[in-house]
Design a protein around this motif. Structure first.
Motif, PDB file in Angstrom:
ATOM      1  N   ALA A 114      42.436  28.085  14.214  1.00 51.15           N
ATOM      2  CA  ALA A 114      42.756  26.740  13.287  1.00 51.15           C
ATOM      3  C   ALA A 114      42.139  26.792  11.952  1.00 51.15           C
ATOM      4  O   ALA A 114      42.893  26.437  10.973  1.00 51.15           O
ATOM      5  CB  ALA A 114      41.600  25.643  14.088  1.00 51.15           C
ATOM      6  N   ALA A 115      41.212  27.658  11.627  1.00 56.51           N
ATOM      7  CA  ALA A 115      40.868  27.847  10.319  1.00 56.51           C
ATOM      8  C   ALA A 115      42.153  28.789   9.437  1.00 56.51           C
ATOM      9  O   ALA A 115      42.508  28.648   8.294  1.00 56.51           O
ATOM     10  CB  ALA A 115      39.762  28.713   9.940  1.00 56.51           C
ATOM     11  N   ALA A 116      42.588  29.532  10.281  1.00 52.97           N
ATOM     12  CA  ALA A 116      43.645  30.612   9.785  1.00 52.97           C
ATOM     13  C   ALA A 116      45.018  29.799   9.330  1.00 52.97           C
ATOM     14  O   ALA A 116      45.637  29.854   8.358  1.00 52.97           O
ATOM     15  CB  ALA A 116      44.063  31.662  10.626  1.00 52.97           C
ATOM     16  N   GLN A 117      44.986  28.610  10.174  1.00 53.72           N
ATOM     17  CA  GLN A 117      46.412  27.844  10.184  1.00 53.72           C
ATOM     18  C   GLN A 117      45.777  26.595   9.086  1.00 53.72           C
ATOM     19  O   GLN A 117      46.892  25.696   8.897  1.00 53.72           O
ATOM     20  CB  GLN A 117      46.636  27.348  11.500  1.00 53.72           C
ATOM     21  N   HIS A 118      44.835  26.663   8.522  1.00 50.57           N
ATOM     22  CA  HIS A 118      44.213  25.633   7.592  1.00 50.57           C
ATOM     23  C   HIS A 118      44.255  24.170   8.705  1.00 50.57           C
ATOM     24  O   HIS A 118      44.855  23.278   7.812  1.00 50.57           O
ATOM     25  CB  HIS A 118      45.073  25.483   6.365  1.00 50.57           C
ATOM     26  N   ALA A 119      43.877  23.952   9.500  1.00 48.59           N
ATOM     27  CA  ALA A 119      43.747  22.907  10.086  1.00 48.59           C
ATOM     28  C   ALA A 119      42.754  22.028   9.545  1.00 48.59           C
ATOM     29  O   ALA A 119      42.045  22.368   8.770  1.00 48.59           O
ATOM     30  CB  ALA A 119      43.298  23.085  11.818  1.00 48.59           C
ATOM     31  N   PRO A 120      42.924  20.583   9.619  1.00 45.78           N
ATOM     32  CA  PRO A 120      41.868  19.726   9.284  1.00 45.78           C
ATOM     33  C   PRO A 120      40.431  20.055   9.508  1.00 45.78           C
ATOM     34  O   PRO A 120      40.360  20.568  10.578  1.00 45.78           O
ATOM     35  CB  PRO A 120      42.291  18.318   9.933  1.00 45.78           C
ATOM     36  N   GLY A 121      39.733  19.790   8.531  1.00 45.23           N
ATOM     37  CA  GLY A 121      38.263  20.075   8.942  1.00 45.23           C
ATOM     38  C   GLY A 121      37.603  19.487  10.080  1.00 45.23           C
ATOM     39  O   GLY A 121      36.780  19.977  10.652  1.00 45.23           O
ATOM     40  N   ALA A 122      38.015  18.262  10.461  1.00 43.60           N
ATOM     41  CA  ALA A 122      37.533  17.637  11.651  1.00 43.60           C
ATOM     42  C   ALA A 122      37.615  18.399  12.772  1.00 43.60           C
ATOM     43  O   ALA A 122      36.858  18.557  13.588  1.00 43.60           O
ATOM     44  CB  ALA A 122      38.156  16.296  11.731  1.00 43.60           C
ATOM     45  N   VAL A 123      38.802  19.231  12.791  1.00 42.71           N
ATOM     46  CA  VAL A 123      39.290  19.999  13.897  1.00 42.71           C
ATOM     47  C   VAL A 123      38.380  21.124  13.920  1.00 42.71           C
ATOM     48  O   VAL A 123      37.598  21.458  15.152  1.00 42.71           O
ATOM     49  CB  VAL A 123      40.651  20.539  13.914  1.00 42.71           C
ATOM     50  N   LEU A 124      37.856  21.921  12.766  1.00 37.90           N
ATOM     51  CA  LEU A 124      36.924  22.892  12.862  1.00 37.90           C
ATOM     52  C   LEU A 124      35.604  22.560  13.387  1.00 37.90           C
ATOM     53  O   LEU A 124      34.835  23.082  14.147  1.00 37.90           O
ATOM     54  CB  LEU A 124      36.773  23.463  11.408  1.00 37.90           C
ATOM     55  N   ILE A 125      35.193  21.290  12.863  1.00 39.96           N
ATOM     56  CA  ILE A 125      33.600  20.760  13.419  1.00 39.96           C
ATOM     57  C   ILE A 125      33.717  20.557  14.933  1.00 39.96           C
ATOM     58  O   ILE A 125      32.726  20.932  15.410  1.00 39.96           O
ATOM     59  CB  ILE A 125      33.466  19.607  12.447  1.00 39.96           C
ATOM     60  N   VAL A 126      34.752  19.938  15.323  1.00 35.62           N
ATOM     61  CA  VAL A 126      34.808  19.766  16.910  1.00 35.62           C
ATOM     62  C   VAL A 126      34.943  21.045  17.429  1.00 35.62           C
ATOM     63  O   VAL A 126      34.213  21.102  18.534  1.00 35.62           O
ATOM     64  CB  VAL A 126      36.213  19.018  17.339  1.00 35.62           C
ATOM     65  N   LEU A 127      35.467  22.024  17.318  1.00 40.75           N
ATOM     66  CA  LEU A 127      35.385  23.357  17.942  1.00 40.75           C
ATOM     67  C   LEU A 127      34.092  24.110  17.745  1.00 40.75           C
ATOM     68  O   LEU A 127      33.571  24.752  18.807  1.00 40.75           O
ATOM     69  CB  LEU A 127      36.670  24.147  17.106  1.00 40.75           C
ATOM     70  N   ALA A 128      33.641  23.957  16.621  1.00 41.73           N
ATOM     71  CA  ALA A 128      32.199  24.290  16.192  1.00 41.73           C
ATOM     72  C   ALA A 128      31.053  23.737  17.302  1.00 41.73           C
ATOM     73  O   ALA A 128      30.331  24.447  17.816  1.00 41.73           O
ATOM     74  CB  ALA A 128      31.715  24.138  14.900  1.00 41.73           C
ATOM     75  N   VAL A 129      31.274  22.344  17.335  1.00 43.89           N
ATOM     76  CA  VAL A 129      30.239  21.642  18.392  1.00 43.89           C
ATOM     77  C   VAL A 129      30.630  22.223  19.929  1.00 43.89           C
ATOM     78  O   VAL A 129      29.724  22.349  20.410  1.00 43.89           O
ATOM     79  CB  VAL A 129      30.531  20.168  18.159  1.00 43.89           C
ATOM     80  N   VAL A 130      31.849  22.374  20.234  1.00 46.31           N
ATOM     81  CA  VAL A 130      32.151  23.021  21.557  1.00 46.31           C
ATOM     82  C   VAL A 130      31.446  24.355  21.827  1.00 46.31           C
ATOM     83  O   VAL A 130      30.706  24.857  22.950  1.00 46.31           O
ATOM     84  CB  VAL A 130      33.550  23.042  21.791  1.00 46.31           C
ATOM     85  N   ALA A 131      31.795  25.163  20.532  1.00 44.11           N
ATOM     86  CA  ALA A 131      31.182  26.623  20.841  1.00 44.11           C
ATOM     87  C   ALA A 131      29.708  26.514  20.781  1.00 44.11           C
ATOM     88  O   ALA A 131      29.105  27.328  21.283  1.00 44.11           O
ATOM     89  CB  ALA A 131      31.669  27.087  19.707  1.00 44.11           C
TER      90      ALA A 131
END
Length: 398
Positions: free
Chosen positions: A99-116
């Motif tokens: 997601a970060a490589a595709q420059h996804a919105p920051g909210a997407v990164l935070i959600v994935l971080a919470v799951v991880a």
């Protein structure tokens, strides 16, 4: 040598060296993931704020999720709970990388971080729980806990250096991909070793987290760990700032490695023999030494001198943690030891986050002395809490 004999004895227990070695691999990402997130996001988005927010969400999710997962582990067993959890956590980390490589919105990164983070659990906790199952006496358990405390430091010595090198020499996305892959592979290697897995209680735990924390003295032990976490968070940020003030920012990493190396050596030596005194005495004495060490940082006149003082302070870390973990193992019910150890990890992680934040405020106001003041305050508070708990700990663990 007597020291080596004790380690050969515990590693010679059935299946011990196999699960301990797999545990080393499985927890290596602990020292890589947070830093890898900051490097990847800051380089791709040009925002340290987004990188910090994502990492903070990840750490907070670990702190909240680990005790709940550990409670399920005590009830259903390590492999049944953690095989799907560690797989989900690793895949979420890999998804965050994409997601970060595709420059996804920051909210997407935070959600994935919470799951991880929420699904990660606490691998050091699982390893220690196995030792409580396979060790035959208190002496073996002391040596095993000391060895694991030393091995914990490997993740914090190797992980950050490996993440930084891979990001700068190869690609910013590689450290997080490697961390996710190692987490899944190491987790599966550890969790598929069923012969040494502690038996599941099978019984539901009544109530919420407070049911375990109704053991009041545990609040004091966990509070002491919280304060020691502030020491860690403060030291990390303050050392980076101090190195920058001297015009040698690249020297911060080696200095922090020396800090962990001192703890690594002390853990091995501490586990190599039986020491006089009870664990509660070792725990209290350790907080005294850590406080003295934190106070000495103000007298450093070079990064080399600071590294030496950090090494000497690090010698008190592993013995203090081992003594504290031994206290927790005695205080919690036998069928909830995994959850008890998880609350130790949660307390430390919460303290690290708090210490980093408070040290940042201190650095903005007074430079590196302001950051080291937070470190010293955390150490002094840990000492106060440990001394306040000492009479009760003496009675409860006699």
């Amino acid at each position: 040598m007597r020291v080596l004999k004790r380690y050969r004895e515990v590693l010679g227990l059935p299946g011990a060296w196999r699960f301990s070695l797999a545990g080393v691999m499985a927890r290596l990402p602990i020292g890589m993931t947070g830093l890898a997130m900051v490097i990847l996001i800051s380089s791709g988005y040009g925002s340290y704020a987004l990188g910090g927010a994502t990492t903070a969400a990840y750490v907070l999710a670990v702190a909240i999720g680990a005790p709940q997962i550990s409670r399920a582990v005590d009830r259903y067993g390590q492999s049944r709970v953690m095989l799907p959890a560690v797989t989900l956590s690793g895949l979420a980390g890999l998804g965050l990388t994409y997601a970060a490589a595709q420059h996804a919105p920051g909210a997407v990164l935070i959600v994935l971080a919470v799951v991880a983070g929420g699904a990660q659990g606490s691998m050091p906790t699982l390893v220690r729980a196995r030792w409580t199952h396979v060790a035959r006496n208190a002496s073996q358990l002391h040596t095993a806990f000391s060895m694991e405390a030393a091995l914990d430091e490997i993740a914090f010595m190797v992980g950050p250096v490996l993440a930084t090198w891979l990001a700068t020499a190869v690609a910013p996305w590689l450290p997080l991909v490697l961390a996710g892959g190692i987490q899944i592979l190491g987790g599966w290697l550890f969790l598929t070793q069923r012969a040494t897995e502690p038996p599941a209680s099978g019984a539901p735990v009544r109530g919420t987290a407070g049911s375990l924390l109704s053991i009041r003295v545990l609040w004091l032990v966990f509070a002491a760990y919280l304060m020691l976490g502030i020491v860690f968070g403060g030291v990390d940020v303050s050392t980076v700032a101090y190195a920058k003030e001297l015009g040698r920012p690249s020297s911060a990493g080696p200095a922090l490695m020396v800090f962990s190396f001192g703890s690594f050596l002390a853990g091995l030596v501490y586990g190599g023999r039986r020491w006089r005194g009870a664990p509660w005495q070792h725990f209290a004495a350790g907080t005294v030494l850590i406080g003295l060490g934190a106070g000495s940082f103000f007298f450093a006149t070079s990064i080399e001198m600071l590294a030496l003082l950090m090494f000497l302070t690090g010698l008190a870390l592993s013995p203090t943690f081992v003594a504290g973990q031994t206290l927790v193992q005695h205080l919690v019910p036998a069928d909830r030891v995994t959850e008890g150890f998880a609350w130790v990890a949660t307390s430390i992680n919460a303290g690290v986050s708090l210490g980093s934040s408070l040290a940042g405020v201190g650095l903005d106001r007074a430079g590196s002395p302001g950051g080291f003041a937070v470190t010293l305050a955390g150490a002094c508070l840990a000492l106060v809490v440990a001394l306040a708990a000492a009479p009760t700990l003496r009675r409860r663990t006699a």
